[in-house]
Motif scaffolding. Structure first.
Motif, PDB file in Angstrom:
ATOM      1  N   SER A  80       0.568  -0.977  -0.373  1.00 38.05           N
ATOM      2  CA  SER A  80      -0.059  -0.097  -0.062  1.00 38.05           C
ATOM      3  C   SER A  80       0.968   1.391  -0.381  1.00 38.05           C
ATOM      4  CB  SER A  80      -0.672   0.069   1.373  1.00 38.05           C
ATOM      5  OG  SER A  80      -1.794  -0.805   0.971  1.00 38.05           O
ATOM      6  N   SER A  81       0.051   2.118  -0.423  1.00 36.11           N
ATOM      7  CA  SER A  81       1.009   3.640  -0.910  1.00 36.11           C
ATOM      8  C   SER A  81       1.424   4.005   0.945  1.00 36.11           C
ATOM      9  CB  SER A  81       0.075   4.733  -1.134  1.00 36.11           C
ATOM     10  OG  SER A  81      -1.395   5.175  -0.543  1.00 36.11           O
ATOM     11  N   TYR A  82       1.867   4.950   0.736  1.00 42.47           N
ATOM     12  CA  TYR A  82       3.001   5.332   2.189  1.00 42.47           C
ATOM     13  C   TYR A  82       2.142   6.055   2.659  1.00 42.47           C
ATOM     14  CZ  TYR A  82       7.312   3.748   1.851  1.00 42.47           C
ATOM     15  OH  TYR A  82       8.032   2.959   1.902  1.00 42.47           O
ATOM     16  N   LYS A  83       0.776   7.083   2.188  1.00 37.93           N
ATOM     17  CA  LYS A  83      -0.455   7.687   2.265  1.00 37.93           C
ATOM     18  C   LYS A  83      -1.577   7.362   3.144  1.00 37.93           C
ATOM     19  CE  LYS A  83      -3.876  10.628   1.071  1.00 37.93           C
ATOM     20  NZ  LYS A  83      -4.640  11.074   0.355  1.00 37.93           N
ATOM     21  N   LYS A  84      -1.595   5.686   2.460  1.00 38.40           N
ATOM     22  CA  LYS A  84      -2.026   5.085   3.780  1.00 38.40           C
ATOM     23  C   LYS A  84      -1.931   4.347   5.060  1.00 38.40           C
ATOM     24  CE  LYS A  84      -5.458   3.346  -0.557  1.00 38.40           C
ATOM     25  NZ  LYS A  84      -5.951   2.227  -0.913  1.00 38.40           N
ATOM     26  N   ILE A  85      -0.530   3.982   5.316  1.00 35.63           N
ATOM     27  CA  ILE A  85       0.185   3.554   6.099  1.00 35.63           C
ATOM     28  C   ILE A  85      -0.367   4.677   7.367  1.00 35.63           C
ATOM     29  CG2 ILE A  85       2.764   2.721   6.841  1.00 35.63           C
ATOM     30  CD1 ILE A  85       2.444   1.206   4.481  1.00 35.63           C
ATOM     31  N   GLN A  88      -4.401  -2.017  19.703  1.00 31.57           N
ATOM     32  CA  GLN A  88      -3.018  -1.873  18.644  1.00 31.57           C
ATOM     33  C   GLN A  88      -2.263  -3.182  18.197  1.00 31.57           C
ATOM     34  OE1 GLN A  88      -0.064   0.950  21.725  1.00 31.57           O
ATOM     35  NE2 GLN A  88       1.268  -1.447  21.546  1.00 31.57           N
ATOM     36  N   GLY A  89      -2.161  -4.191  18.288  1.00 30.05           N
ATOM     37  CA  GLY A  89      -1.786  -5.610  17.595  1.00 30.05           C
ATOM     38  C   GLY A  89      -2.339  -5.441  16.525  1.00 30.05           C
ATOM     39  N   PRO A  90      -4.251  -5.428  15.878  1.00 25.46           N
ATOM     40  CA  PRO A  90      -4.890  -5.704  14.534  1.00 25.46           C
ATOM     41  C   PRO A  90      -3.844  -4.413  14.020  1.00 25.46           C
ATOM     42  CG  PRO A  90      -6.417  -6.284  16.135  1.00 25.46           C
ATOM     43  CD  PRO A  90      -4.517  -5.372  17.165  1.00 25.46           C
ATOM     44  N   CYS A  91      -3.974  -3.135  14.749  1.00 27.34           N
ATOM     45  CA  CYS A  91      -3.029  -1.262  13.744  1.00 27.34           C
ATOM     46  C   CYS A  91      -1.945  -2.298  13.527  1.00 27.34           C
ATOM     47  CB  CYS A  91      -2.793  -0.547  14.748  1.00 27.34           C
ATOM     48  SG  CYS A  91      -4.744   0.437  15.060  1.00 27.34           S
ATOM     49  N   ARG A  92      -0.695  -2.829  14.083  1.00 31.51           N
ATOM     50  CA  ARG A  92       0.568  -3.096  13.819  1.00 31.51           C
ATOM     51  C   ARG A  92       0.340  -4.184  12.268  1.00 31.51           C
ATOM     52  NH1 ARG A  92       4.638  -0.847  15.974  1.00 31.51           N
ATOM     53  NH2 ARG A  92       4.304  -0.053  18.122  1.00 31.51           N
ATOM     54  N   ALA A  93      -0.785  -5.038  12.416  1.00 25.14           N
ATOM     55  CA  ALA A  93      -0.318  -6.585  11.914  1.00 25.14           C
ATOM     56  C   ALA A  93      -0.780  -5.545  10.632  1.00 25.14           C
ATOM     57  CB  ALA A  93      -1.315  -8.017  12.290  1.00 25.14           C
ATOM     58  N   LEU A  94      -2.347  -4.965  10.608  1.00 26.29           N
ATOM     59  CA  LEU A  94      -2.548  -4.002   9.098  1.00 26.29           C
ATOM     60  C   LEU A  94      -1.607  -3.306   8.682  1.00 26.29           C
ATOM     61  CD1 LEU A  94      -4.679  -3.263   7.543  1.00 26.29           C
ATOM     62  CD2 LEU A  94      -5.116  -1.656   8.678  1.00 26.29           C
ATOM     63  N   LEU A  95      -0.681  -2.803   9.616  1.00 23.61           N
ATOM     64  CA  LEU A  95       0.551  -1.888   9.010  1.00 23.61           C
ATOM     65  C   LEU A  95       2.117  -3.337   7.856  1.00 23.61           C
ATOM     66  CD1 LEU A  95       1.680   0.682  11.608  1.00 23.61           C
ATOM     67  CD2 LEU A  95       0.531   1.083   9.431  1.00 23.61           C
ATOM     68  N   ALA A 119     -11.718   7.879  10.846  1.00 25.76           N
ATOM     69  CA  ALA A 119     -11.029   8.091   9.520  1.00 25.76           C
ATOM     70  C   ALA A 119     -10.400   7.410   8.846  1.00 25.76           C
ATOM     71  CB  ALA A 119     -10.480   9.614   9.618  1.00 25.76           C
ATOM     72  N   ALA A 120      -9.666   6.100   9.557  1.00 27.79           N
ATOM     73  CA  ALA A 120      -8.744   5.184   9.152  1.00 27.79           C
ATOM     74  C   ALA A 120      -9.567   3.999   8.708  1.00 27.79           C
ATOM     75  CB  ALA A 120      -7.613   4.449  10.533  1.00 27.79           C
ATOM     76  N   VAL A 121     -10.617   3.623   9.486  1.00 26.14           N
ATOM     77  CA  VAL A 121     -11.553   2.359   8.838  1.00 26.14           C
ATOM     78  C   VAL A 121     -12.202   2.807   7.338  1.00 26.14           C
ATOM     79  CG1 VAL A 121     -12.096   1.078  11.070  1.00 26.14           C
ATOM     80  CG2 VAL A 121     -13.162   2.754  10.554  1.00 26.14           C
ATOM     81  N   LEU A 122     -12.756   3.979   7.240  1.00 25.04           N
ATOM     82  CA  LEU A 122     -13.151   4.324   6.515  1.00 25.04           C
ATOM     83  C   LEU A 122     -12.247   4.622   4.910  1.00 25.04           C
ATOM     84  CD1 LEU A 122     -15.687   7.071   7.948  1.00 25.04           C
ATOM     85  CD2 LEU A 122     -16.038   4.098   7.323  1.00 25.04           C
ATOM     86  N   LEU A 123     -11.051   4.934   5.240  1.00 24.91           N
ATOM     87  CA  LEU A 123     -10.506   5.023   4.078  1.00 24.91           C
ATOM     88  C   LEU A 123      -9.445   4.516   4.002  1.00 24.91           C
ATOM     89  CD1 LEU A 123      -9.391   8.912   5.632  1.00 24.91           C
ATOM     90  CD2 LEU A 123     -10.758   8.335   3.287  1.00 24.91           C
ATOM     91  N   VAL A 124      -9.301   3.641   4.364  1.00 23.08           N
ATOM     92  CA  VAL A 124      -8.453   1.958   4.445  1.00 23.08           C
ATOM     93  C   VAL A 124      -8.445   0.624   4.133  1.00 23.08           C
ATOM     94  CG1 VAL A 124      -5.759   0.956   4.853  1.00 23.08           C
ATOM     95  CG2 VAL A 124      -6.336   3.411   5.380  1.00 23.08           C
ATOM     96  N   SER A 125      -9.216   0.035   3.375  1.00 19.24           N
ATOM     97  CA  SER A 125     -10.068  -1.123   2.899  1.00 19.24           C
ATOM     98  C   SER A 125      -9.349  -1.927   3.179  1.00 19.24           C
ATOM     99  CB  SER A 125     -11.065  -0.443   1.681  1.00 19.24           C
ATOM    100  OG  SER A 125     -10.219  -0.752   0.662  1.00 19.24           O
ATOM    101  N   GLU A 126      -9.963  -3.106   3.220  1.00 19.19           N
ATOM    102  CA  GLU A 126      -9.386  -4.876   2.889  1.00 19.19           C
ATOM    103  C   GLU A 126     -10.207  -5.582   1.967  1.00 19.19           C
ATOM    104  OE1 GLU A 126      -6.826  -5.845   6.862  1.00 19.19           O
ATOM    105  OE2 GLU A 126      -8.944  -4.910   7.815  1.00 19.19           O
ATOM    106  N   ARG A 127     -10.119  -6.104   1.594  1.00 19.67           N
ATOM    107  CA  ARG A 127     -10.814  -7.519   0.596  1.00 19.67           C
ATOM    108  C   ARG A 127     -10.744  -8.330   1.835  1.00 19.67           C
ATOM    109  NH1 ARG A 127      -7.530  -6.927  -3.724  1.00 19.67           N
ATOM    110  NH2 ARG A 127      -6.825  -8.965  -3.803  1.00 19.67           N
ATOM    111  N   PRO A 128     -11.956  -9.017   1.887  1.00 14.71           N
ATOM    112  CA  PRO A 128     -12.900 -10.120   2.742  1.00 14.71           C
ATOM    113  C   PRO A 128     -11.262 -11.267   2.745  1.00 14.71           C
ATOM    114  CG  PRO A 128     -14.357  -9.988   1.921  1.00 14.71           C
ATOM    115  CD  PRO A 128     -13.995  -8.007   0.663  1.00 14.71           C
ATOM    116  N   TYR A 129     -10.932 -11.571   3.770  1.00 14.50           N
ATOM    117  CA  TYR A 129     -10.445 -12.713   3.973  1.00 14.50           C
ATOM    118  C   TYR A 129     -11.419 -14.303   3.904  1.00 14.50           C
ATOM    119  CZ  TYR A 129      -7.042 -15.374   5.815  1.00 14.50           C
ATOM    120  OH  TYR A 129      -5.740 -16.909   5.679  1.00 14.50           O
TER     121      TYR A 129
END
Length: 496
Positions: free
Chosen positions: A18-23, A149-156, A230-240
């Motif tokens: 992903s882009s640095y902006k989303k990160i 915090q854990g899922p945030c770091r994992a998402l990064l 803002a984060a959950v609306l602007l950064v999306s994940e595809r279903p796993y």
């Protein structure tokens, strides 16, 4: 994804890297998390003593954190690796964690009011119901922070794919925003008039100090929920798509199996992390109490003059932590280039742990100088500029190693997990085990140790300095460098 790398089934929840902006958007959640923690670390140990809990017993309240983190972080990491929600793997946990943090800080901020409404008597030094509400809120806060915090770091890590540089930079941004949150939190905590923005926070059971704490936590709720939304609306994940359909082994069996399969580099990383946090926790838990009691010579429950000195010291400590956070934030942006200059992340980590050990030793010198000053000028004499300057220098310098501690171990864990059988969530959860176990140890030992050796904070600080020195040696001479990117396989989806 690197050419030739094989992507396990069901792992494409983020489009490549992903882009640095989303990160940056996701990393900004750390500011909301750390705003609340800054308030907790700077003001809550003095606050709980005002509720009637002694210095020795206040250490045991901190056991709530490691006990919950011991279970929650690996569990959340494991299930976030396998979450098949249509909203993605990490985002449902991030949302649930943010809401839980908001509920927890509300309980903490209003503990005195709730306790009084349930029957606490204001004339008695101990408010048992308020203490109980505080402990429940404290416990929920730690559970919620682990859930968030854990899922945030994992998402990064997911967003970085196999790009090691991007992983290091992403964790650097996370550390930077932790510094931003710290600055906001400590600035709020050091402002004794902030409660005037919300006059209703002063009640019969809650004086100006308590009302200020309550106001700070209400601000934290708004900040965290705004950033997370803002984060959950602007950064999306595809279903796993679950690739674990044939798994029958229960979670704790999988956790034990993951521990058995850890590579030697990961075990060394966990050892260095554990020693590093034994070095940090005494100061993190008692930094403002040290300023109030040892440097300023006050007491949380003493004569009016002693209580005034203690409050001045706590406020000065909060200001010192704000300076610390400025240094932390700027250092976070420089870890990546500095690591290239000194020879790698392990050398950066080792060098700053030496700095941590020296600073912990310097707390002894500052304390003795303050005691000598009071012996000459009277027991209630405020410390001279030189002593204050020495204390503030310790706070400022410690921003450098703290920035590395918030960044490097997590980046290395994400990189090492690429060649292991654990997903990012579980790997970071295992790392968290070796953060909370030292916290459990320090919480259990520091109170009795300090009481046995004079009732102050210095024995625990010296213990922390020794642990930091050992951690530095292990980081520099035992911890290996990360493997080249061409040698790591993609296992972002979870264990196979």
């Amino acid at each position: 994804m690197e050419q030739g790398a094989i992507e396990p089934k069901g792992t494409a929840d983020i489009d490549n890297s992903s882009s640095y902006k989303k990160i940056i958007i996701v990393a900004a959640i750390a500011a909301g998390i750390q705003f609340g923690w800054a308030l907790q670390l700077s003001l809550l140990t003095p606050y709980v003593q005002q509720l009637g809990v002694s210095h020795t017993w206040s250490a045991f309240i901190w056991l709530c954190g490691p006990l919950s983190g011991l279970i929650v972080q690996p569990t959340v990491g494991y299930y976030s690796d396998r979450c098949t929600s249509r909203f993605g793997r990490r985002r449902p946990f991030i949302v649930a964690g943010a809401i839980s943090v908001a509920a927890a800080v509300f309980l903490i901020g209003f503990a005195a009011d709730i306790g009084h409404s349930l029957g606490d008597q204001l004339t008695k030094p101990t408010k048992p119901r308020a203490v109980a509400i505080f402990v429940v809120g404290f416990w929920v806060l730690d559970v919620a922070n682990n859930m968030l915090q854990g899922p945030c770091r994992a998402l990064l890590a997911d967003m970085s794919c196999t790009n090691q540089k991007k992983m290091r930079v992403a964790n650097g941004f996370f550390s930077f925003f932790m510094g931003v949150g710290n600055v906001l939190g400590y600035a709020a905590g050091s402002n004794s008039s902030l409660y005037k923005l919300l006059p209703f926070t002063i009640t019969e059971a809650c004086d100006a100090y308590c009302a200020n704490l309550k106001t700070c936590f209400l601000i934290d709720i708004v900040l965290l929920l705004t950033i997370t939304t803002a984060a959950v609306l602007l950064v999306s994940e595809r279903p796993y798509e679950n690739a674990m359909d044939n798994e029958t082994e229960p979670f704790f069996g999988q956790l034990c199996g993951a521990l058995k399969r850890l590579s030697k580099p990961m075990w060394v990383l966990l050892l260095v992390t554990a020693l590093n946090w034994i070095g940090w926790f005494p100061f993190i838990m008692y930094d403002t109490d040290w300023m109030g009691a040892e440097v300023y010579g006050g007491k949380p429950q003493g004569t009016p003059e002693q209580e005034k000195n203690y409050d001045l010291g706590v406020r000065a400590g909060a200001l010192g932590l704000m300076v610390n956070s400025f240094v932390l934030g700027f250092t976070a942006l420089g870890i990546e280039p500095i690591s290239r200059v000194v020879g790698g992340l392990r050398w950066v980590w080792g060098i700053v742990n030496v700095v941590l050990a020296i600073c912990m030793g310097c707390t002894v010198a500052v304390t003795k100088a303050a005691e000598k000053w009071r012996a000459v000028h009277g027991g209630l004499a405020l410390p001279p500029p030189g002593v204050k300057g020495g204390a503030f220098a310790i706070f400022a310098i410690l921003g450098v190693p703290l920035s590395v501690t918030y960044s490097v171990p997590f980046a290395l864990a994400s990189i090492f997990s690429l060649s292991s059988n654990a997903g990012q969530g579980l790997s970071l959860g295992i790392l968290n085990l070796f953060i909370v176990i030292p916290q459990f140890f320090v919480s259990a030992v520091s109170g009795p140790l300090d009481a046995a050796l004079g009732g102050g904070n210095l024995p625990a600080f010296v213990m922390g300095g020794i642990a930091a020195a050992v951690s530095a040696v292990c980081a520099m001479f035992l911890l290996p460098d990360p493997p080249p990117e061409t040698h790591v396989a993609v296992t972002m989806g979870a264990g196979h």
